[in-house]
Design an enzyme around this catalytic site. Structure first.
Site, short mmCIF file in Angstrom:
data_model
loop_
_atom_site.label_atom_id
_atom_site.label_comp_id
_atom_site.label_asym_id
_atom_site.label_seq_id
_atom_site.Cartn_x
_atom_site.Cartn_y
_atom_site.Cartn_z
N ASP A 14 0.83 -1.24 -0.03
CA ASP A 14 -0.08 0.00 0.00
C ASP A 14 0.80 1.29 0.24
OD1 ASP A 14 -2.30 1.49 -0.03
OD2 ASP A 14 -2.81 0.88 1.94
N THR A 60 -10.60 -7.28 -5.63
CA THR A 60 -11.88 -7.09 -6.44
C THR A 60 -12.56 -5.73 -6.33
OG1 THR A 60 -13.03 -8.01 -4.31
CG2 THR A 60 -12.61 -9.68 -6.19
N ASN A 62 -10.53 -3.21 -6.48
CA ASN A 62 -9.72 -2.00 -7.25
C ASN A 62 -10.38 -1.76 -8.63
OD1 ASN A 62 -6.56 -3.56 -6.05
ND2 ASN A 62 -7.83 -1.56 -5.36
N ARG A 65 -11.49 2.02 -9.08
CA ARG A 65 -10.47 3.16 -9.41
C ARG A 65 -10.75 3.71 -10.83
NH1 ARG A 65 -5.11 2.07 -5.97
NH2 ARG A 65 -5.84 1.60 -4.32
#
Ligand code: FPP
Length: 229
Positions: A14, A60, A62, A65
């Site tokens: 991250d 799942t 992401n 975005r």
């Protein structure tokens, strides 16, 4: 009592976006720097003798975005998987993917299958890439697999485990999350029951050999009791 020898380190990579923002770079450059950190960490894991590394590469969630970022990430995975395949083979490293691969753009799904097939024979090291992965989805998929098998007897933890995506992969001993966030974010939900957690404020692109060594040192200072007194 020292902890057992570490077998599996799982990483929530991250902070790529914040790393890029601080440098006034586009977010995707943070992901490129993150990919270089993956290479560093794989080399460090080899030196430390860690046989399993798993990486949370794309969840799942992401897909929510910006389209440009998702496209950039897919391009990066496409490039890396092709470019690094021969090195992974030379390193005796088996690569497997956990997640809903069938739902990915077809060319990516094909590359991932090729990487799995070509590295299947290697067994010294293991890289697990969680891609289009969600822990709740993995649990639901396991439940539905068991239902489809028409099992009549009570489902035990062992039976359940066999229905997970990668049943032979040992549960993570240590889960690392970078960038100061302290959440699991739908990662290895079933497998993390007895994992140790290590959080660092460092952004993923800055994570290096020293960072991994520090996390592993910290792990060995802990006492794992698995519910025992
Ligand atoms: C989280 O940072 C990172 C991701 C969603 C992508 C991780 C992908 C890589 C490191 C690329 C390389 C991986 C492989 C396996 C080649 P973020 O974007 O959420 O950062 P932020 O919280 O600062 O915005």
């Amino acid at each position: 009592m020292p902890a057992d020898k570490i077998k599996h380190v799982a990483i929530i990579m991250d902070g790529n976006g914040r790393w890029a923002k601080e440098k006034h770079l586009p977010r995707v450059m943070g992901h490129h720097a993150g990919a270089r950190a993956v290479e560093r960490v794989m080399r460090a894991a080899k030196d430390l003798g860690i046989p399993y590394i798993s990486l949370y590469a794309f969840s799942t969630e992401n897909w929510k975005r910006a389209q440009s970022e998702v496209k950039g990430l897919m391009g990066l995975f496409r490039y890396y998987m092709r470019a690094k395949l021969s090195e992974l083979c030379k390193e005796n490293c088996r690569v497997r993917f956990a997640g809903n691969i069938a739902a990915l753009p077809q060319d990516i799904a094909e590359i991932l299958h090729e990487v799995e097939e070509k590295t299947r024979i290697y067994n010294e090291r293991n890289l697990i890439i969680c891609f289009n992965y969600g822990g709740r989805q993995e649990i639901l998929d396991a439940v539905n697999k068991i239902i489809a098998q028409g099992t009549k007897t009570p489902v035990t933890a062992e039976i359940f485990r066999r229905s997970l995506y990668l049943p032979d992969v040992p549960d993570p001993d240590l889960i690392i999350r970078t960038s100061g966030e302290m959440r699991l974010s739908n990662f290895w939900l079933w497998q993390s029951s007895y994992s140790e957690y290590y959080f660092t404020r460092q952004y993923w692109p800055d994570f290096d050999k020293d960072s991994l060594e520090e996390a592993v040192r910290n792990y060995y200072e802990r006492e794992r009791r698995y519910g025992k007194a």
